[in-house]
Scaffold this active site. Structure first.
Site, mmCIF file in Angstrom:
data_model
loop_
_atom_site.group_PDB
_atom_site.id
_atom_site.type_symbol
_atom_site.label_atom_id
_atom_site.label_comp_id
_atom_site.label_asym_id
_atom_site.label_seq_id
_atom_site.Cartn_x
_atom_site.Cartn_y
_atom_site.Cartn_z
ATOM 1 N N ASN A 85 0.855 -1.189 0.000
ATOM 2 C CA ASN A 85 0.000 0.000 0.000
ATOM 3 C C ASN A 85 0.891 1.239 0.000
ATOM 4 O OD1 ASN A 85 0.574 0.749 2.865
ATOM 5 N ND2 ASN A 85 -0.340 -1.270 3.184
ATOM 6 N N ASP B 58 -4.088 -6.794 4.616
ATOM 7 C CA ASP B 58 -5.047 -7.714 5.248
ATOM 8 C C ASP B 58 -4.987 -9.118 4.644
ATOM 9 O OD1 ASP B 58 -6.009 -5.818 7.004
ATOM 10 O OD2 ASP B 58 -7.459 -5.035 5.555
ATOM 11 N N LYS C 127 9.190 -16.255 -11.563
ATOM 12 C CA LYS C 127 8.369 -15.143 -12.033
ATOM 13 C C LYS C 127 7.187 -15.660 -12.867
ATOM 14 C CE LYS C 127 8.577 -11.009 -14.827
ATOM 15 N NZ LYS C 127 9.195 -10.428 -16.003
ATOM 16 N N PHE D 196 -4.273 2.700 14.823
ATOM 17 C CA PHE D 196 -4.554 3.767 13.866
ATOM 18 C C PHE D 196 -5.604 3.220 12.905
ATOM 19 C CE2 PHE D 196 -1.710 7.570 13.659
ATOM 20 C CZ PHE D 196 -1.145 7.410 14.907
ATOM 21 N N LYS E 234 -13.494 -0.437 15.125
ATOM 22 C CA LYS E 234 -12.173 -1.075 15.226
ATOM 23 C C LYS E 234 -11.682 -1.064 16.666
ATOM 24 C CE LYS E 234 -10.816 -0.090 10.479
ATOM 25 N NZ LYS E 234 -10.043 0.707 9.543
ATOM 26 N N LYS F 62 -11.042 -4.645 18.399
ATOM 27 C CA LYS F 62 -9.647 -5.027 18.654
ATOM 28 C C LYS F 62 -9.227 -4.770 20.101
ATOM 29 C CE LYS F 62 -8.546 -4.132 13.798
ATOM 30 N NZ LYS F 62 -7.502 -4.101 12.781
#
Ligand code: CTP
Length: 398
Positions: free
Chosen positions: A207, A276, A286, A323, A337, A341
């Protein structure tokens, strides 16, 4: 962290005096109001006009004729939130150690009651001379802060200790000196950056996380006296000074590092943007393009939710912060969240915008706490957001 602070910069007559011009520039850039006091010898190296123009304040070089007020040196000394002498010559160090006040600089510094950082810079043999070392010890015993010189090639062509450290580092030490050590005795475990999940030897899923937010939290925590371990995914940032770095790449590696370190942590802050899912198979060779194949499907399997796992394992003495990166319905998702959590606090930010989120130097966050407290933090530098996050945590820890 030194914005709006009044800093007194003392400059003595060493070749490194040119670096104090850059230090002054950095102090001003950080938002400090700077007054400069120079010795006569320093003026042989750098002119007072340079300091006057850059500081936007009168420079004190002489107790008798420089300034409008006959007690200007006392005014700047009592105004100072912190003071630094860079470079500090052997002569200046000796006078400070004895409490002598025979020029504008030593007289002014004798009247300073705020923290003082002394940055010795001289020839190696002079620096290592027992008399200089004894004077430095005396200053340290008196509560002054000493910044050891760097080693390297000196102006006199000798190689050894004596170089004035780089201005950015001196600024860093001034900042550390002026900010309270309110995290002293606390061990912080912080994660930052993205994770990478390999598809084949040349491709991966990841990301846009730059790691800036997590690194800012780690640096701020260290400056405030915390003992910091930073578990970081791949980023282009230098590790903050004084922070223990564990470099990882995948979610699995991050999970292992975090869970290993967990028992020793008092405060856990999970800033990392973890993938995730990861590909079910990581191909050894490859993957080649197949002629005629216009689509391809990649099978993915769920990664460990590290934060959730920590939420299950944490003790009542440990404070857990997550976060949340959101593109919509920020508050609803952040609160969910936090609940799911088992977090004590969550810092939620909108990603995807230009001035907040992954790649940006600034961030705009909302902080939600388990006890119902809420803090809306306006757009500001990530370094400042980091301090607000730490302030909020400390507020909860009482
Ligand atoms: N997190 C984690 N392990 C994961 C995924 C996320 O530890 N496998 C942590 C992040 O470090 C962050 C928090 O969980 O502190 C929230 O991450 P975020 O990506 O915003 O949310 P997710 O829980 O992954 O949910 P979603 O992607 O659906 O928003």
């Amino acid at each position: 962290m030194i914005k709006d602070n009044h800093i007194l910069l003392g400059v003595t007559g060493g070749i490194a005096a040119y670096k104090s011009v850059e230090l002054l520039r950095l102090l001003k850039k950080a938002g400090a109001d700077v007054h400069v006091v120079m010795t006569e010898a320093a003026r042989h190296f750098v002119g007072r006009t340079t300091f006057e123009v850059l500081s936007e304040n009168p420079v004190i070089t002489d107790l008798w004729k420089d300034t409008g007020s006959s007690v200007a040196h006392i005014d700047v000394a009592s105004l100072a939130d912190g003071a630094v002498i860079a470079p500090a010559t052997a002569n200046c160090i000796a006078k400070l150690a004895q409490g002598l006040a025979d020029d504008a600089l030593t007289t002014t510094f004798l009247a300073v009651t705020s923290p003082i950082l002394v940055c010795p810079s001289m020839n190696t043999d002079m620096y290592q001379n027992l008399r200089v070392q004894r004077n430095l010890d005396l200053l340290e015993q008196d509560g002054l802060h000493i910044l050891d010189p760097d080693e390297g090639v000196l102006a006199c062509k000798t190689v050894g200790a004596g170089r004035l450290p780089e201005p950015w580092f001196i600024l860093d030490r001034i900042t550390a000196m002026l900010n309270p050590k309110d995290l002293k005795g606390k061990r912080l475990l912080i994660s930052a950056g993205p994770t990478r999940e390999a598809i084949d030897p040349v491709r991966y899923i990841s990301n846009h996380s730059s790691g800036r937010m997590g690194y800012a939290v780690a640096a701020a925590a260290e400056k405030r006296g915390g003992e910091v371990t930073l578990v970081s995914g791949p980023v282009d940032l230098a590790p903050p000074p004084g922070v223990g770095l564990i470099s990882v790449e995948t979610c699995d590696q991050m999970a292992r590092a975090m869970l290993d370190e967990l028992p020793r942590a008092d405060i856990i802050i999970k800033v990392a943007a973890v993938a995730d899912y990861r590909p079910v198979h990581q191909e050894e060779l490859k993957i080649k393009k197949t002629v005629g194949q216009t689509q391809m499907t990649l099978s993915m399997t769920e990664n460990t939710d590290i934060l959730k796992k920590i939420g299950e394992l944490k003790t009542d003495q440990q404070f857990l912060v997550g976060f949340a990166a959101e593109t919509h319905d920020l508050e609803v998702h952040a609160r969910m969240k936090m609940e799911k959590k088992n977090l004590d606090m969550i810092v939620a930010n909108m990603v995807g915008g230009e001035d907040s989120g992954f790649q940006s130097r600034t961030n705009k966050v909302k902080i939600f706490s388990k006890d119902g407290n809420f803090r809306d933090v306006p757009l500001m530098e990530k370094t400042k957001v980091a301090d607000i996050v730490l302030d909020t945590i400390l507020g909860h820890l009482g």
